[in-house]
Write a protein that holds these residues in place. Sequence first.
Motif, mmCIF file in Angstrom:
data_model
loop_
_atom_site.group_PDB
_atom_site.id
_atom_site.type_symbol
_atom_site.label_atom_id
_atom_site.label_comp_id
_atom_site.label_asym_id
_atom_site.label_seq_id
_atom_site.Cartn_x
_atom_site.Cartn_y
_atom_site.Cartn_z
ATOM 1 N N ILE A 109 128.145 9.975 5.573
ATOM 2 C CA ILE A 109 127.152 9.799 6.637
ATOM 3 C C ILE A 109 127.520 10.762 7.754
ATOM 4 N N PHE A 110 126.535 11.539 8.197
ATOM 5 C CA PHE A 110 126.708 12.456 9.319
ATOM 6 C C PHE A 110 125.944 11.865 10.494
ATOM 7 N N GLU A 111 126.637 11.504 11.547
ATOM 8 C CA GLU A 111 125.981 11.000 12.759
ATOM 9 C C GLU A 111 126.005 12.132 13.782
ATOM 10 N N ILE A 112 124.835 12.714 14.031
ATOM 11 C CA ILE A 112 124.770 13.880 14.897
ATOM 12 C C ILE A 112 123.736 13.676 15.995
ATOM 13 N N ARG A 113 123.837 14.468 17.022
ATOM 14 C CA ARG A 113 122.921 14.390 18.156
ATOM 15 C C ARG A 113 121.608 15.114 17.881
ATOM 16 N N ASN A 114 121.694 16.276 17.210
ATOM 17 C CA ASN A 114 120.488 17.051 16.909
ATOM 18 C C ASN A 114 120.741 17.941 15.693
ATOM 19 N N LEU A 115 119.674 18.577 15.234
ATOM 20 C CA LEU A 115 119.761 19.465 14.074
ATOM 21 C C LEU A 115 119.718 20.939 14.477
ATOM 22 N N LYS A 116 120.144 21.212 15.688
ATOM 23 C CA LYS A 116 120.061 22.563 16.247
ATOM 24 C C LYS A 116 120.708 23.618 15.350
ATOM 25 N N PHE A 117 121.847 23.316 14.757
ATOM 26 C CA PHE A 117 122.573 24.297 13.948
ATOM 27 C C PHE A 117 122.431 24.061 12.446
ATOM 28 N N ALA A 118 121.567 23.149 12.063
ATOM 29 C CA ALA A 118 121.360 22.883 10.634
ATOM 30 C C ALA A 118 120.335 23.862 10.073
ATOM 31 N N THR A 119 120.635 24.405 8.922
ATOM 32 C CA THR A 119 119.702 25.304 8.262
ATOM 33 C C THR A 119 118.715 24.484 7.435
#
Length: 88
Positions: free
Chosen positions: A60-70
């Motif tokens: 599980i990835f708990e992240i704030r945003n997908l800004k750097f996700a491709t």
Amino acid sequence: MSNKLRSFAEETDTNPKWIILDGDLDANWIESMNSVMDDNKILTLASNERINLKPHMRLIFEIRNLKFATPATVSRAGILYISDSNGY
């Protein structure tokens, strides 16, 4: 993380194993995780060691945003958006 995945993969116990990663994505780091999240479910390390994820292992990835996700990363992940506003 590779040590924990290796340990879980070597266990004979098939009870669910969850690894929760909390923090911002790094573009380089998350790209190396794509092979784990695709149908192969194999983590390939820089040393060329390959760790197979077993059916009882989950990330599980708990992240704030997908800004750097491709797009490749986003297409492999199930995404749940939770807003901190009161909008319904």
